[in-house]
Design a protein around this motif. Structure first.
Motif, PDB file in Angstrom:
ATOM      1  N   GLU A 198       0.848  -1.192   0.000  1.00  0.00           N
ATOM      2  CA  GLU A 198       0.000   0.000   0.000  1.00  0.00           C
ATOM      3  C   GLU A 198       0.882   1.241   0.000  1.00  0.00           C
ATOM      4  OE1 GLU A 198      -3.971   1.764   2.142  1.00  0.00           O
ATOM      5  OE2 GLU A 198      -2.638   0.546   3.352  1.00  0.00           O
ATOM      6  N   HIS A 199       0.595   2.140  -0.945  1.00  0.00           N
ATOM      7  CA  HIS A 199       1.380   3.371  -1.071  1.00  0.00           C
ATOM      8  C   HIS A 199       0.432   4.576  -1.042  1.00  0.00           C
ATOM      9  CE1 HIS A 199       4.801   5.828  -2.157  1.00  0.00           C
ATOM     10  NE2 HIS A 199       4.054   6.411  -3.079  1.00  0.00           N
ATOM     11  N   PHE A 200       0.747   5.551  -0.204  1.00  0.00           N
ATOM     12  CA  PHE A 200      -0.061   6.769  -0.097  1.00  0.00           C
ATOM     13  C   PHE A 200       0.579   7.868  -0.924  1.00  0.00           C
ATOM     14  CE2 PHE A 200      -1.154   4.293   3.569  1.00  0.00           C
ATOM     15  CZ  PHE A 200      -2.504   4.529   3.733  1.00  0.00           C
ATOM     16  N   PHE A 201      -0.253   8.666  -1.589  1.00  0.00           N
ATOM     17  CA  PHE A 201       0.231   9.767  -2.420  1.00  0.00           C
ATOM     18  C   PHE A 201      -0.854  10.830  -2.507  1.00  0.00           C
ATOM     19  CE2 PHE A 201      -2.297   7.244  -5.182  1.00  0.00           C
ATOM     20  CZ  PHE A 201      -2.810   8.117  -6.131  1.00  0.00           C
ATOM     21  N   GLN A 202      -0.504  11.958  -3.089  1.00  0.00           N
ATOM     22  CA  GLN A 202      -1.443  13.069  -3.235  1.00  0.00           C
ATOM     23  C   GLN A 202      -1.957  13.097  -4.676  1.00  0.00           C
ATOM     24  OE1 GLN A 202       0.208  17.039  -2.608  1.00  0.00           O
ATOM     25  NE2 GLN A 202      -1.420  17.383  -1.142  1.00  0.00           N
ATOM     26  N   CYS A 203      -3.270  13.126  -4.833  1.00  0.00           N
ATOM     27  CA  CYS A 203      -3.885  13.169  -6.159  1.00  0.00           C
ATOM     28  C   CYS A 203      -3.444  14.447  -6.887  1.00  0.00           C
ATOM     29  CB  CYS A 203      -5.409  13.140  -6.033  1.00  0.00           C
ATOM     30  SG  CYS A 203      -6.269  13.400  -7.612  1.00  0.00           S
ATOM     31  N   PRO A 204      -3.025  14.332  -8.156  1.00  0.00           N
ATOM     32  CA  PRO A 204      -2.593  15.518  -8.898  1.00  0.00           C
ATOM     33  C   PRO A 204      -3.751  16.438  -9.322  1.00  0.00           C
ATOM     34  CG  PRO A 204      -2.470  13.584 -10.294  1.00  0.00           C
ATOM     35  CD  PRO A 204      -2.827  13.103  -8.919  1.00  0.00           C
ATOM     36  N   TYR A 205      -4.985  16.045  -9.063  1.00  0.00           N
ATOM     37  CA  TYR A 205      -6.143  16.876  -9.397  1.00  0.00           C
ATOM     38  C   TYR A 205      -6.733  17.550  -8.156  1.00  0.00           C
ATOM     39  CZ  TYR A 205      -6.170  14.363 -13.851  1.00  0.00           C
ATOM     40  OH  TYR A 205      -5.827  13.819 -15.062  1.00  0.00           O
ATOM     41  N   CYS A 206      -7.133  16.738  -7.177  1.00  0.00           N
ATOM     42  CA  CYS A 206      -7.862  17.265  -6.020  1.00  0.00           C
ATOM     43  C   CYS A 206      -6.968  17.445  -4.787  1.00  0.00           C
ATOM     44  CB  CYS A 206      -9.043  16.369  -5.678  1.00  0.00           C
ATOM     45  SG  CYS A 206      -8.604  14.724  -5.058  1.00  0.00           S
ATOM     46  N   TRP A 207      -5.727  16.976  -4.870  1.00  0.00           N
ATOM     47  CA  TRP A 207      -4.708  17.119  -3.819  1.00  0.00           C
ATOM     48  C   TRP A 207      -5.028  16.355  -2.536  1.00  0.00           C
ATOM     49  CZ3 TRP A 207      -0.751  18.425  -6.398  1.00  0.00           C
ATOM     50  CH2 TRP A 207      -0.876  19.293  -7.476  1.00  0.00           C
ATOM     51  N   GLU A 208      -6.027  15.479  -2.574  1.00  0.00           N
ATOM     52  CA  GLU A 208      -6.336  14.638  -1.415  1.00  0.00           C
ATOM     53  C   GLU A 208      -5.316  13.504  -1.325  1.00  0.00           C
ATOM     54  OE1 GLU A 208      -8.785  14.838   0.996  1.00  0.00           O
ATOM     55  OE2 GLU A 208      -9.230  16.791   0.130  1.00  0.00           O
ATOM     56  N   GLU A 209      -5.008  13.096  -0.101  1.00  0.00           N
ATOM     57  CA  GLU A 209      -4.132  11.945   0.075  1.00  0.00           C
ATOM     58  C   GLU A 209      -4.959  10.682  -0.087  1.00  0.00           C
ATOM     59  OE1 GLU A 209      -0.585  10.523   2.927  1.00  0.00           O
ATOM     60  OE2 GLU A 209      -2.427  11.071   3.960  1.00  0.00           O
ATOM     61  N   ILE A 210      -4.554   9.838  -1.018  1.00  0.00           N
ATOM     62  CA  ILE A 210      -5.223   8.568  -1.265  1.00  0.00           C
ATOM     63  C   ILE A 210      -4.162   7.478  -1.326  1.00  0.00           C
ATOM     64  CG2 ILE A 210      -7.244   9.567  -2.405  1.00  0.00           C
ATOM     65  CD1 ILE A 210      -6.008   8.904  -5.073  1.00  0.00           C
ATOM     66  N   SER A 211      -4.609   6.243  -1.430  1.00  0.00           N
ATOM     67  CA  SER A 211      -3.648   5.145  -1.499  1.00  0.00           C
ATOM     68  C   SER A 211      -3.982   4.222  -2.665  1.00  0.00           C
ATOM     69  CB  SER A 211      -3.654   4.350  -0.194  1.00  0.00           C
ATOM     70  OG  SER A 211      -4.865   3.649  -0.046  1.00  0.00           O
TER      71      SER A 211
END
Length: 60
Positions: A3-16
């Protein structure tokens, strides 16, 4: 699975995302679970370790 967490390049929410370390190099498109925009993922592993992870927006 990894599982890797990152920031969406559109909405900037942290998702995995779940990544499969048995596949050394991967490029695929998956929608953001929050805003539903398509994200292009580039991932590479070596000896089970994550070497590269990129989550880019797809200009549409």
């Amino acid at each position: 699975m990894f599982e890797h967490f990152f920031q969406c390049p559109y909405c900037w929410e942290e998702i995995s995302v779940l990544l499969d370390p048995s596949i050394r190099r991967q490029t695929y498109i998956e929608d953001c679970e929050n805003c539903c925009n398509p994200i292009e993922f580039t991932v590479s592993f070596q000896d089970g370790e994550l070497l590269e992870f990129a989550a880019e927006n797809i200009e549409q």
